[in-house]
Design a protein around this motif. Structure first.
Motif, PDB file in Angstrom:
ATOM      1  N   UNK A   1     -28.792  -2.013 -40.932  1.00  0.00           N
ATOM      2  CA  UNK A   1     -29.874  -2.110 -41.906  1.00  0.00           C
ATOM      3  C   UNK A   1     -29.455  -3.134 -42.953  1.00  0.00           C
ATOM      4  N   UNK A   2     -30.398  -3.556 -43.779  1.00  0.00           N
ATOM      5  CA  UNK A   2     -30.089  -4.498 -44.855  1.00  0.00           C
ATOM      6  C   UNK A   2     -30.576  -3.936 -46.178  1.00  0.00           C
ATOM      7  N   UNK A   3     -29.922  -4.367 -47.250  1.00  0.00           N
ATOM      8  CA  UNK A   3     -30.340  -4.007 -48.596  1.00  0.00           C
ATOM      9  C   UNK A   3     -29.778  -5.054 -49.553  1.00  0.00           C
ATOM     10  N   UNK A   4     -29.861  -4.784 -50.861  1.00  0.00           N
ATOM     11  CA  UNK A   4     -29.323  -5.701 -51.860  1.00  0.00           C
ATOM     12  C   UNK A   4     -27.941  -5.234 -52.305  1.00  0.00           C
ATOM     13  N   UNK A   5     -27.214  -6.127 -52.970  1.00  0.00           N
ATOM     14  CA  UNK A   5     -25.860  -5.806 -53.423  1.00  0.00           C
ATOM     15  C   UNK A   5     -25.889  -4.665 -54.437  1.00  0.00           C
ATOM     16  N   UNK A   6     -26.814  -4.724 -55.380  1.00  0.00           N
ATOM     17  CA  UNK A   6     -26.906  -3.670 -56.396  1.00  0.00           C
ATOM     18  C   UNK A   6     -27.157  -2.316 -55.747  1.00  0.00           C
ATOM     19  N   UNK A   7     -28.042  -2.282 -54.755  1.00  0.00           N
ATOM     20  CA  UNK A   7     -28.359  -1.017 -54.095  1.00  0.00           C
ATOM     21  C   UNK A   7     -27.174  -0.484 -53.303  1.00  0.00           C
TER      22      UNK A   7
ATOM     23  N   UNK B   1     -21.143  -7.913 -47.380  1.00  0.00           N
ATOM     24  CA  UNK B   1     -21.856  -8.631 -48.440  1.00  0.00           C
ATOM     25  C   UNK B   1     -21.911 -10.118 -48.119  1.00  0.00           C
ATOM     26  N   UNK B   2     -23.036 -10.749 -48.435  1.00  0.00           N
ATOM     27  CA  UNK B   2     -23.130 -12.190 -48.221  1.00  0.00           C
ATOM     28  C   UNK B   2     -22.022 -12.885 -49.009  1.00  0.00           C
ATOM     29  N   UNK B   3     -21.253 -13.764 -48.366  1.00  0.00           N
ATOM     30  CA  UNK B   3     -20.080 -14.357 -49.031  1.00  0.00           C
ATOM     31  C   UNK B   3     -20.410 -15.250 -50.216  1.00  0.00           C
ATOM     32  N   UNK B   4     -21.660 -15.697 -50.329  1.00  0.00           N
ATOM     33  CA  UNK B   4     -22.023 -16.572 -51.446  1.00  0.00           C
ATOM     34  C   UNK B   4     -22.747 -15.826 -52.560  1.00  0.00           C
ATOM     35  N   UNK B   5     -22.712 -14.509 -52.496  1.00  0.00           N
ATOM     36  CA  UNK B   5     -23.380 -13.749 -53.556  1.00  0.00           C
ATOM     37  C   UNK B   5     -22.770 -14.073 -54.910  1.00  0.00           C
ATOM     38  N   UNK B   6     -23.636 -14.357 -55.867  1.00  0.00           N
ATOM     39  CA  UNK B   6     -23.217 -14.668 -57.230  1.00  0.00           C
ATOM     40  C   UNK B   6     -23.894 -13.666 -58.153  1.00  0.00           C
ATOM     41  N   UNK B   7     -23.117 -12.712 -58.671  1.00  0.00           N
ATOM     42  CA  UNK B   7     -23.720 -11.644 -59.473  1.00  0.00           C
ATOM     43  C   UNK B   7     -24.384 -12.161 -60.745  1.00  0.00           C
TER      44      UNK B   7
ATOM     45  N   UNK C   1     -25.766 -15.028 -61.377  1.00  0.00           N
ATOM     46  CA  UNK C   1     -26.994 -15.742 -61.028  1.00  0.00           C
ATOM     47  C   UNK C   1     -27.920 -14.902 -60.159  1.00  0.00           C
ATOM     48  N   UNK C   2     -27.371 -13.816 -59.593  1.00  0.00           N
ATOM     49  CA  UNK C   2     -28.121 -12.913 -58.713  1.00  0.00           C
ATOM     50  C   UNK C   2     -28.594 -13.608 -57.441  1.00  0.00           C
ATOM     51  N   UNK C   3     -27.881 -14.642 -57.017  1.00  0.00           N
ATOM     52  CA  UNK C   3     -28.258 -15.347 -55.792  1.00  0.00           C
ATOM     53  C   UNK C   3     -27.622 -14.680 -54.572  1.00  0.00           C
ATOM     54  N   UNK C   4     -28.167 -14.976 -53.386  1.00  0.00           N
ATOM     55  CA  UNK C   4     -27.657 -14.438 -52.119  1.00  0.00           C
ATOM     56  C   UNK C   4     -27.478 -12.917 -52.208  1.00  0.00           C
ATOM     57  N   UNK C   5     -28.496 -12.261 -52.727  1.00  0.00           N
ATOM     58  CA  UNK C   5     -28.435 -10.816 -52.971  1.00  0.00           C
ATOM     59  C   UNK C   5     -28.756 -10.072 -51.674  1.00  0.00           C
ATOM     60  N   UNK C   6     -27.775 -10.023 -50.786  1.00  0.00           N
ATOM     61  CA  UNK C   6     -28.007  -9.483 -49.444  1.00  0.00           C
ATOM     62  C   UNK C   6     -26.756  -8.791 -48.925  1.00  0.00           C
ATOM     63  N   UNK C   7     -26.954  -7.607 -48.363  1.00  0.00           N
ATOM     64  CA  UNK C   7     -25.873  -6.828 -47.765  1.00  0.00           C
ATOM     65  C   UNK C   7     -26.332  -6.332 -46.397  1.00  0.00           C
TER      66      UNK C   7
ATOM     67  N   UNK D   1     -42.692  -9.001 -40.070  1.00  0.00           N
ATOM     68  CA  UNK D   1     -41.410  -9.676 -40.215  1.00  0.00           C
ATOM     69  C   UNK D   1     -40.892  -9.451 -41.634  1.00  0.00           C
ATOM     70  N   UNK D   2     -39.588  -9.316 -41.754  1.00  0.00           N
ATOM     71  CA  UNK D   2     -38.967  -9.118 -43.057  1.00  0.00           C
ATOM     72  C   UNK D   2     -38.734 -10.480 -43.702  1.00  0.00           C
ATOM     73  N   UNK D   3     -39.447 -10.769 -44.789  1.00  0.00           N
ATOM     74  CA  UNK D   3     -39.290 -12.068 -45.450  1.00  0.00           C
ATOM     75  C   UNK D   3     -38.570 -11.955 -46.785  1.00  0.00           C
ATOM     76  N   UNK D   4     -38.514 -10.743 -47.365  1.00  0.00           N
ATOM     77  CA  UNK D   4     -37.850 -10.588 -48.655  1.00  0.00           C
ATOM     78  C   UNK D   4     -37.467  -9.151 -48.926  1.00  0.00           C
ATOM     79  N   UNK D   5     -36.671  -8.954 -49.988  1.00  0.00           N
ATOM     80  CA  UNK D   5     -36.303  -7.621 -50.467  1.00  0.00           C
ATOM     81  C   UNK D   5     -36.341  -7.640 -51.989  1.00  0.00           C
ATOM     82  N   UNK D   6     -36.833  -6.569 -52.587  1.00  0.00           N
ATOM     83  CA  UNK D   6     -36.901  -6.502 -54.043  1.00  0.00           C
ATOM     84  C   UNK D   6     -35.503  -6.604 -54.637  1.00  0.00           C
ATOM     85  N   UNK D   7     -35.309  -7.593 -55.516  1.00  0.00           N
ATOM     86  CA  UNK D   7     -33.991  -7.837 -56.098  1.00  0.00           C
ATOM     87  C   UNK D   7     -33.963  -7.595 -57.603  1.00  0.00           C
ATOM     88  N   UNK D   8     -34.883  -8.230 -58.337  1.00  0.00           N
ATOM     89  CA  UNK D   8     -34.888  -8.140 -59.801  1.00  0.00           C
ATOM     90  C   UNK D   8     -36.312  -7.914 -60.282  1.00  0.00           C
ATOM     91  N   UNK D   9     -36.470  -7.016 -61.248  1.00  0.00           N
ATOM     92  CA  UNK D   9     -37.785  -6.773 -61.825  1.00  0.00           C
ATOM     93  C   UNK D   9     -37.671  -6.341 -63.274  1.00  0.00           C
TER      94      UNK D   9
END
Length: 305
Positions: A76-82, A129-135, A137-143, A260-268
């Protein structure tokens, strides 16, 4: 024990190919129509939607926060924060859940009552965790979450979503759909998933709308989308997706039959006005990394690495 974190080389190209993903059955929803107004999701409408279970210690009852999305019987996939919520251990992924306070999920369909089998609680082996995740900047927010055992896909209540092609066009008028257990501070988190139609927001508009609340410079691994509401919508001025972190943003393929999965909620923004966009992880941009990482993990599981 905390879940083991791994970071893999982003440039690795797997050799197993896309055949490890079931392109014939992924992304299928039981219902043929899509929504125009915000509404509650129906039973078996989003069979890839997952809840994440955390536990601080074995003698403490598990807690559920945030979302994951099933992409394969082992992943499964989610965000780093989650995945690392307040340092709590991500212990399992719950699949096939619907009404979070009912022991048995049932719903009437065509005059008959249908009931889902019990949810599947799949233990987590580790997360990648995606190796380019930058907390900052919140970029590459993928696990990527790897399971200890496979999900049972013999039921229509648990099925993976399709991964998109990296060159899939995503225009501002593309119909996007978000499904999540979410809600405002006033209403609380919903006990059944809600679904919303979303619309891409241009980067300049997104930055302007978010600037009174948060400062963010969007990276190509992110994009913005806002609620796409009818002009005659009677929804309150404030509509919150609070609690939707990691939830899937979906788009139908060209056939109109598979999601198709195109995005995941990251910041709000908490309790934001309904025209304020949300920031989503751009799964389109990161799908090559997902495919290559799953390929590598499957080779390891098969004893080929």
């Amino acid at each position: 024990m905390h879940v083991l974190w791994m970071v893999l080389f982003a440039g690795f190209v797997g050799v197993l190919g896309d055949d490890i993903f079931d392109a014939e059955s992924c992304g299928s929803s039981f219902y043929n129509e899509t929504i125009r107004r915000p509404t509650l999701a129906r039973l078996r409408e989003f069979p890839w939607l997952a809840r994440l279970g955390y536990q601080k210690s074995p003698d403490v009852a598990p807690e559920f926060h945030f979302h994951g999305t099933l992409i394969h019987r082992y992943y499964a996939v989610t965000t780093v924060f989650a995945a690392d919520y307040l340092g709590k251990s991500l212990m399992f992924v719950r699949l096939g859940d619907y009404h979070t306070s009912d022991e048995k999920d049932c719903q009437e369909f065509d005059g008959e009552e249908i009931c889902a089998p019990p949810p599947q609680d799949i233990p987590v082996l580790y997360v990648v965790k995606h190796p380019e995740h930058n907390r900052p900047r919140m970029s590459h927010d993928l696990v990527l979450i790897k399971f200890q055992q496979p999900a049972d896909l013999t039921t229509e209540y648990v099925q993976p979503i399709c991964l998109p092609s990296p060159n899939l066009p995503l225009s501002e008028d593309a119909p996007l759909f978000l499904s999540a257990w979410c809600g405002s501070v006033k209403t609380g988190i919903s006990v059944v998933p809600r679904q919303y139609r979303m619309q891409l927001a241009p980067t300049a508009v997104c930055t302007e709308k978010l600037s009174p609340h948060i400062s963010i410079t969007l990276h190509e691994s992110e994009f913005c989308a806002a609620l796409d509401l009818p002009k005659d919508s009677t929804l309150p001025k404030e509509v919150s997706l609070r609690g939707s972190t990691g939830a899937p943003l979906q788009m139908l393929d060209r056939t109109g039959k598979r999601f198709q999965l195109v995005g995941m909620t990251s910041v709000g923004v908490k309790n934001a006005a309904r025209d304020v966009p949300y920031v989503f992880t751009n799964v389109l941009q990161l799908s090559d990394w997902l495919r290559s990482t799953v390929n590598r993990e499957e080779q390891k599981r098969a004893g080929k690495l």
